[in-house]
Every structure is written in structure tokens, then in C-alpha cells.
Design a protein around this motif. Structure first.
Motif, PDB file in Angstrom:
ATOM      1  N   ALA A 296       0.798  -1.233   0.000  1.00  0.00           N
ATOM      2  CA  ALA A 296       0.000   0.000   0.000  1.00  0.00           C
ATOM      3  C   ALA A 296       0.828   1.278   0.000  1.00  0.00           C
ATOM      4  CB  ALA A 296      -0.973  -0.013   1.186  1.00  0.00           C
ATOM      5  N   PRO A 297       1.898   1.380   0.818  1.00  0.00           N
ATOM      6  CA  PRO A 297       2.675   2.632   0.795  1.00  0.00           C
ATOM      7  C   PRO A 297       3.292   2.935  -0.563  1.00  0.00           C
ATOM      8  CG  PRO A 297       3.204   1.331   2.748  1.00  0.00           C
ATOM      9  CD  PRO A 297       2.389   0.450   1.851  1.00  0.00           C
ATOM     10  N   LEU A 298       3.450   1.905  -1.412  1.00  0.00           N
ATOM     11  CA  LEU A 298       4.062   2.118  -2.723  1.00  0.00           C
ATOM     12  C   LEU A 298       3.156   2.896  -3.669  1.00  0.00           C
ATOM     13  CD1 LEU A 298       5.725  -1.364  -3.359  1.00  0.00           C
ATOM     14  CD2 LEU A 298       6.812   0.745  -2.579  1.00  0.00           C
ATOM     15  N   TRP A 299       1.824   2.838  -3.434  1.00  0.00           N
ATOM     16  CA  TRP A 299       0.881   3.502  -4.338  1.00  0.00           C
ATOM     17  C   TRP A 299       1.190   4.993  -4.424  1.00  0.00           C
ATOM     18  CZ3 TRP A 299      -4.899   1.868  -4.864  1.00  0.00           C
ATOM     19  CH2 TRP A 299      -5.570   2.757  -5.699  1.00  0.00           C
ATOM     20  N   SER A 300       1.024   5.712  -3.297  1.00  0.00           N
ATOM     21  CA  SER A 300       1.232   7.160  -3.312  1.00  0.00           C
ATOM     22  C   SER A 300       2.705   7.520  -3.467  1.00  0.00           C
ATOM     23  CB  SER A 300       0.662   7.785  -2.029  1.00  0.00           C
ATOM     24  OG  SER A 300      -0.754   7.642  -2.010  1.00  0.00           O
ATOM     25  N   ALA A 301       3.601   6.646  -2.952  1.00  0.00           N
ATOM     26  CA  ALA A 301       5.031   6.894  -3.140  1.00  0.00           C
ATOM     27  C   ALA A 301       5.386   6.797  -4.621  1.00  0.00           C
ATOM     28  CB  ALA A 301       5.849   5.893  -2.327  1.00  0.00           C
ATOM     29  N   THR A 302       4.745   5.861  -5.325  1.00  0.00           N
ATOM     30  CA  THR A 302       4.963   5.739  -6.772  1.00  0.00           C
ATOM     31  C   THR A 302       4.440   6.968  -7.501  1.00  0.00           C
ATOM     32  OG1 THR A 302       4.818   3.320  -6.674  1.00  0.00           O
ATOM     33  CG2 THR A 302       4.464   4.342  -8.821  1.00  0.00           C
ATOM     34  N   THR A 303       3.277   7.485  -7.075  1.00  0.00           N
ATOM     35  CA  THR A 303       2.749   8.716  -7.666  1.00  0.00           C
ATOM     36  C   THR A 303       3.764   9.844  -7.533  1.00  0.00           C
ATOM     37  OG1 THR A 303       0.479   8.056  -7.079  1.00  0.00           O
ATOM     38  CG2 THR A 303       0.844  10.364  -7.650  1.00  0.00           C
ATOM     39  N   ASP A 304       4.351   9.956  -6.336  1.00  0.00           N
ATOM     40  CA  ASP A 304       5.358  10.979  -6.083  1.00  0.00           C
ATOM     41  C   ASP A 304       6.585  10.768  -6.981  1.00  0.00           C
ATOM     42  OD1 ASP A 304       6.436  13.135  -4.012  1.00  0.00           O
ATOM     43  OD2 ASP A 304       8.014  11.638  -4.234  1.00  0.00           O
ATOM     44  N   ALA A 305       7.057   9.515  -7.062  1.00  0.00           N
ATOM     45  CA  ALA A 305       8.241   9.206  -7.872  1.00  0.00           C
ATOM     46  C   ALA A 305       7.974   9.433  -9.358  1.00  0.00           C
ATOM     47  CB  ALA A 305       8.679   7.755  -7.630  1.00  0.00           C
ATOM     48  N   TYR A 306       6.804   8.999  -9.828  1.00  0.00           N
ATOM     49  CA  TYR A 306       6.462   9.139 -11.246  1.00  0.00           C
ATOM     50  C   TYR A 306       6.303  10.615 -11.626  1.00  0.00           C
ATOM     51  CZ  TYR A 306       4.057   8.331 -15.686  1.00  0.00           C
ATOM     52  OH  TYR A 306       3.708   8.323 -17.010  1.00  0.00           O
ATOM     53  N   THR A 307       5.705  11.401 -10.720  1.00  0.00           N
ATOM     54  CA  THR A 307       5.544  12.838 -10.958  1.00  0.00           C
ATOM     55  C   THR A 307       6.901  13.511 -11.121  1.00  0.00           C
ATOM     56  OG1 THR A 307       3.481  12.880  -9.668  1.00  0.00           O
ATOM     57  CG2 THR A 307       4.577  14.995 -10.030  1.00  0.00           C
ATOM     58  N   LYS A 308       7.900  13.002 -10.387  1.00  0.00           N
ATOM     59  CA  LYS A 308       9.243  13.583 -10.431  1.00  0.00           C
ATOM     60  C   LYS A 308      10.168  12.856 -11.419  1.00  0.00           C
ATOM     61  CE  LYS A 308       8.791  15.153  -5.652  1.00  0.00           C
ATOM     62  NZ  LYS A 308       9.205  14.985  -4.251  1.00  0.00           N
ATOM     63  N   GLY A 309       9.607  11.896 -12.189  1.00  0.00           N
ATOM     64  CA  GLY A 309      10.385  11.203 -13.212  1.00  0.00           C
ATOM     65  C   GLY A 309      11.411  10.218 -12.677  1.00  0.00           C
ATOM     66  N   ASP A 310      11.207   9.695 -11.468  1.00  0.00           N
ATOM     67  CA  ASP A 310      12.179   8.805 -10.823  1.00  0.00           C
ATOM     68  C   ASP A 310      11.818   7.334 -11.070  1.00  0.00           C
ATOM     69  OD1 ASP A 310      14.153   7.693  -9.317  1.00  0.00           O
ATOM     70  OD2 ASP A 310      13.674   8.742  -7.452  1.00  0.00           O
ATOM     71  N   TRP A 311      12.032   6.862 -12.295  1.00  0.00           N
ATOM     72  CA  TRP A 311      11.708   5.480 -12.645  1.00  0.00           C
ATOM     73  C   TRP A 311      12.660   4.485 -11.993  1.00  0.00           C
ATOM     74  CZ3 TRP A 311       8.349   2.050 -14.160  1.00  0.00           C
ATOM     75  CH2 TRP A 311       7.205   2.471 -14.858  1.00  0.00           C
ATOM     76  N   GLU A 312      13.889   4.883 -11.731  1.00  0.00           N
ATOM     77  CA  GLU A 312      14.850   3.970 -11.098  1.00  0.00           C
ATOM     78  C   GLU A 312      14.369   3.543  -9.723  1.00  0.00           C
ATOM     79  OE1 GLU A 312      17.513   2.445 -12.342  1.00  0.00           O
ATOM     80  OE2 GLU A 312      16.791   3.332 -14.231  1.00  0.00           O
ATOM     81  N   TRP A 313      13.794   4.476  -8.984  1.00  0.00           N
ATOM     82  CA  TRP A 313      13.259   4.141  -7.654  1.00  0.00           C
ATOM     83  C   TRP A 313      12.110   3.144  -7.783  1.00  0.00           C
ATOM     84  CZ3 TRP A 313       8.589   4.388  -5.115  1.00  0.00           C
ATOM     85  CH2 TRP A 313       8.627   4.239  -3.732  1.00  0.00           C
ATOM     86  N   ILE A 314      11.238   3.361  -8.762  1.00  0.00           N
ATOM     87  CA  ILE A 314      10.099   2.456  -8.971  1.00  0.00           C
ATOM     88  C   ILE A 314      10.580   1.041  -9.282  1.00  0.00           C
ATOM     89  CG2 ILE A 314       8.089   1.971 -10.419  1.00  0.00           C
ATOM     90  CD1 ILE A 314       7.793   5.009 -10.829  1.00  0.00           C
ATOM     91  N   LYS A 315      11.596   0.914 -10.135  1.00  0.00           N
ATOM     92  CA  LYS A 315      12.131  -0.403 -10.488  1.00  0.00           C
ATOM     93  C   LYS A 315      12.751  -1.093  -9.276  1.00  0.00           C
ATOM     94  CE  LYS A 315      13.163   0.826 -15.314  1.00  0.00           C
ATOM     95  NZ  LYS A 315      14.249   1.041 -16.295  1.00  0.00           N
ATOM     96  N   ARG A 316      13.466  -0.331  -8.445  1.00  0.00           N
ATOM     97  CA  ARG A 316      14.082  -0.920  -7.251  1.00  0.00           C
ATOM     98  C   ARG A 316      13.016  -1.465  -6.306  1.00  0.00           C
ATOM     99  NH1 ARG A 316      17.246   3.747  -7.172  1.00  0.00           N
ATOM    100  NH2 ARG A 316      16.174   4.490  -5.279  1.00  0.00           N
ATOM    101  N   MET A 317      11.947  -0.695  -6.138  1.00  0.00           N
ATOM    102  CA  MET A 317      10.878  -1.133  -5.257  1.00  0.00           C
ATOM    103  C   MET A 317      10.201  -2.401  -5.787  1.00  0.00           C
ATOM    104  SD  MET A 317      10.687   0.684  -2.534  1.00  0.00           S
ATOM    105  CE  MET A 317      12.492   0.784  -2.594  1.00  0.00           C
ATOM    106  N   MET A 318      10.027  -2.480  -7.095  1.00  0.00           N
ATOM    107  CA  MET A 318       9.386  -3.660  -7.670  1.00  0.00           C
ATOM    108  C   MET A 318      10.249  -4.907  -7.468  1.00  0.00           C
ATOM    109  SD  MET A 318       7.024  -5.320  -9.031  1.00  0.00           S
ATOM    110  CE  MET A 318       5.811  -4.114  -9.565  1.00  0.00           C
ATOM    111  N   ASN A 319      11.547  -4.783  -7.620  1.00  0.00           N
ATOM    112  CA  ASN A 319      12.431  -5.932  -7.391  1.00  0.00           C
ATOM    113  C   ASN A 319      12.334  -6.429  -5.958  1.00  0.00           C
ATOM    114  OD1 ASN A 319      13.426  -6.032 -10.019  1.00  0.00           O
ATOM    115  ND2 ASN A 319      15.072  -4.565  -9.590  1.00  0.00           N
TER     116      ASN A 319
END
Length: 447
Positions: A296-319
Motif C-alpha cells: 500500500a505505501p508504494l501507491w502514493s510513493a509511486t505517484t510521487d516518484a512518477y511525478t518527479k520522473g524517478d523510474w529507477e526508484w520504482i524499479k528498485r521497489m518492484m524488485n
């Protein structure tokens, strides 16, 4: 202490995610205990047939509770975006607009629901023997009214989700569940026969009391988000609805699949058969509850990361989430192996649950965990066109498939239908995430 400090070191977004997961683990751990205790305590007040009726009614109430046209999840994403950009005035307009719209939505929903209750033969619709429960209409009137009131104030949870504080949202939910447990336990000690109407009142009024009490506490702490009728802004509706309506279709499609299962079992078999189905569901769904609190915390954190163009963070979290997912598959295997013993300790010999039902339910939960691993990230990004189309398709297919398999193999057929229809969404979620993360998503995969 140095180990704990190491865990909570890192970039601010990741630290906030970790803290919320830690808080949610404690809160959801208590929630799991409460959910487990509610079953035997409620069965101590009602027999298996009456309990099955209440579980079926609870499924109907979900329709009222979820019919916000996606505004809650729309608010969650749009508010997270506004906060990420430090647009605090717009953030308050979004909260105010959502609050006003929820009030405008709930009134017609309640009127339509109550008209249905008063004008249809509910005993025939739910296959209920009137000699067991003669006041089913009163039970539904009270339950629908209280759930409708909760519908308005429940948006407070979405505010906390947008603030990347899902632990607080979980706390509100578990507080309502705990209050229900206390109320049911007090009724069980009364030494008299407890009615289904009393059980319904306790279950539905408890979350309402929690959300009403949390309203002033929340908007005293976050004054810049306090809703006001004067700040209702039609212009914000486009943004809330354009994204929210997609979430709404996903919600409704999921609701058709989840909430109609109890009704189908009641009609095709008997209200008594709802009880073993729901007990096995509650047992194995502990895994999806725990997995969701991590995801659940990844939902809004992903929104924040995606808004700021931080795809590397999203990939790390998915792994990291993939490793967590595998651990949960192992847990499901262990839970299945000891399920017979757990049922005996938990509910005694009052309800018989076969190993086949447990196996199918464990398989169903494994599929939901796999799907959720990817869907929470996709929800945060806002790329949910594929999920919307697929879940609507699943909802269309599920009822006739469940009826067919239910007639053929009984209760097992309902669960097999759930597994089959959810398989498509699980596969599509993974394909879409892989395309998006690789930068190869085009057409519907990028919407």
C-alpha cells in the motif's frame, strides 16, 4: 539500534515507505487477530445459517460502501500530486470538492437502496427461510443507512493515503473492527438470544463512530486540508473524475466478482454454505491483507516518484516486492498444510471445511498477491486503462461462469470461477508493468 537506524536510512521517500510498512505491520497484525476473533465470537451469537445470512448481507453493503464513482482513489492520486508540487491551496480544494460530491452521491444511493429493500422479496432473492430470520428488511434498512453515513466520512482514509501515511488509514479501519469485536463480545455475555439485527447494528455503527471521531482530529492536525463547502470547485471535478472513473470501473468490476460470490452461494446452494466459504476465505486472506499493507505505501510513493520522473526508484521497489511475493507463496503453502488444525482450534467442530476448499482458496490468494504486486504500482502511475478493461471483462464473465461451475461442482465451482477470471488480470498487470518500465509501452498499454 544501529541495525534499526540502518534500515530507516536512505532517501526521504523510501524512509517514509519503510516507516509506514513497519507501522502497518503492527496495526494489520492486530487487525488479523481481530478478524479471526470476530468469527467465533459472532458464531457464538448466531448459528451457521444466520451467520451465513449476515455474511451475504455484508456483501450487499459493500455495494453502498464502494459506490463513490472512484472519487476516493481519484482524490488519493490527485492530492498526492498536489502535495508533491507544494500546491497546498489546490490540495484543500480537492479535499473540499470530494467531500461535497460524496454527500451528493450518497443521498440518491441511499434512496435507491431503501426503495429496493422495501419493494423486493428479500427472502426469495437471498434464498432465506423466513422461519429463521423474519426481520431481514429491518436488518437491511438499519445497515444500509449506517453504511451510507460512513460512506461520506471514509474519505479521511484517502487523505492519509495521499499523505503517504497508509498506517493511519489502517489504524482507522482496525479501530472500527476492534469496536465491533468489543460490542459483539458484550452481546455474547448477555446470556440471552442475540438477534441478527443487533449484530448488524454493532458491525455497521462501529466504523462510523471511528471516522466521525477522526474528522476533527485529522483536520486540526492538517488545517491546510480542512474541507469547506465554499471551496467546492467544479473545475477540479474533471481531474478527479477523469482518473477516478477508471478506478470506479475497476472497483465495481472487482465488487461484482467479490461481493456476488456470497449471494450466488446463498441462491445456488444455501446461506449455510456461505459460512465455510467465508471462514476459509478469512483464513487465507490474512496473507493478502499482510501483503497489501506492505504494498500500500508504494501507491502514493509511486505517484510521487512518477511525478518527479524517478523510474529507477520504482524499479528498485518492484524488485524488492517480487522477493516479498515469493515469501508469501511459501507462507500460503504452510497455511494450507496446517489448515485443518487451525480450523479446529479456531472454530471447533461447528463448521466443516474440506481440504479441497482450502487448497482452492490458497491458490486464489496466491493469484491475488501476484496481481496486487503489479497493480499497486500501476495505480500509483495512473496507467490503468488495461486494468479497467480487463476487470470489466472479468466481471461480465464471472457470474455466468460461477453459476455454471456452481451447478456442476457446488461450492468448489465458485472458487474455481474466481481463480479463472482473476488469472487474466494478473497476467496483463505483469505485461503492462514490464512494458512501462522498459519504455516500450504503446497504445492501450501506455494509458
Amino acid at each position: 539500534m544501529s541495525f534499526i537506524r540502518k534500515i530507516f536510512n536512505g532517501e526521504e521517500r523510501s524512509v517514509l515507505v519503510k516507516k509506514n510498512i513497519a507501522g502497518s505491520v503492527l496495526i494489520k497484525g492486530w487487525s488479523c487477530i481481530v478478524q479471526l476473533l470476530l468469527v467465533p465470537v459472532t458464531l457464538g451469537c448466531l448459528n451457521q445459517y444466520e451467520y451465513g445470512i449476515w455474511l451475504t448481507i455484508s456483501s450487499i453493503l459493500l455495494w453502498v460502501d464502494q459506490f463513490d464513482i472512484g472519487l476516493g482513489n481519484g482524490l488519493r492520486n490527485k492530492l498526492a500530486e498536489a502535495i508533491a508540487r507544494n500546491e497546498l491551496e489546490r490540495a484543500r480544494r480537492l479535499v473540499s470538492t470530494t467531500f461535497v460530491m460524496l454527500i451528493l452521491i450518497v443521498v440518491p444511493i441511499l434512496l435507491i437502496s431503501l426503495w429496493f429493500v422495501y419493494n423486493f422479496d428479500l427472502n426469495a432473492f437471498l434464498n432465506i427461510d423466513e422461519t429463521y430470520v423474519s426481520n431481514i428488511r429491518d436488518v437491511l434498512v438499519v445497515s444500509v443507512s449506517l453504511v451510507g453515513a460512513t460512506f461520506i466520512f471514509k474519505f479521511i482514509g484517502n487523505v492519509y493515503l495521499a499523505l503517504q501515511l497508509p498506517a493511519i488509514n489502517n489504524l482507522l479501519v482496525v479501530a472500527g473492527q476492534t469496536l465491533s469485536l468489543v460490542g459483539i463480545f458484550i452481546l455474547s455475555l448477555s446470556g440471552r438470544e442475540v438477534s441478527l439485527l443487533e449484530i448488524a447494528c454493532v458491525y455497521t455503527v462501529s466504523p462510523l463512530l471511528v471516522y466521525v471521531a477522526s474528522y476533527p482530529l485529522t483536520f486540526t492536525r492538517y488545517k491546510y486540508l480542512r474541507p469547506s463547502l465554499c471551496l467546492f470547485d467544479k473545475k477540479e471535478l474533471d481531474g478527479l473524475f477523469s482518473l477516478g472513473i477508471k478506478f470506479f470501473f475497476v472497483q465495481i468490476a472487482g465488487l461484482v466478482i467479490f461481493a456476488t460470490s456470497n449471494i450466488l452461494i446463498s441462491r445456488l446452494l444455501s446461506p449455510a454454505d456461505v459460512t465455510p466459504y467465508q471462514i476459509s476465505y478469512k483464513y487465507f486472506s490474512l496473507t493478502i491483507m499482510l501483503f497489501t499493507l506492505i504494498a500500500a505505501p508504494l501507491w502514493s510513493a509511486t505517484t510521487d516518484a512518477y511525478t518527479k520522473g524517478d523510474w529507477e526508484w520504482i524499479k528498485r521497489m518492484m524488485n524488492k516486492m517480487k522477493k516479498v511475493m515469493i515469501a508469501f507463496f511459501v507462507l500460503l503453502g504452510v497455511m494450507f498444510a496446517v489448515s485443518g488444525l487451525v480450523y479446529h482450534v479456531w472454530i471447533g467442530n461447528e463448521v466443516e471445511i474440506s481440504y479441497m476448499l482450502s487448497f482452492l482458496m490458497a491458490l486464489y490468494m496466491a493469484l491475488l498477491i501476484f496481481s496486487t504486486c503489479y497493480s499497486n504500482i500501476l495505480f500509483g502511475i495512473g496507467k490503468i486503462r488495461v486494468i479497467t478493461v480487463v476487470t470489466v471483462l472479468e466481471a461480465v464473465v464471472y457470474i455466468p461462469l460461477a453459476i455454471f461451475l456452481g451447478y456442476k461442482v457446488g461450492l468448489y465451482g465458485i472458487v474455481i470461477a474466481l481463480i479463472l477470471v482473476n488469472l487474466l488480470c494478473a497476467v496483463c498487470n505483469k505485461i503492462q508493468f514490464d512494458k512501462l518500465s522498459a519504455g516500450t509501452a504503446h497504445g492501450i498499454w501506455d494509458k
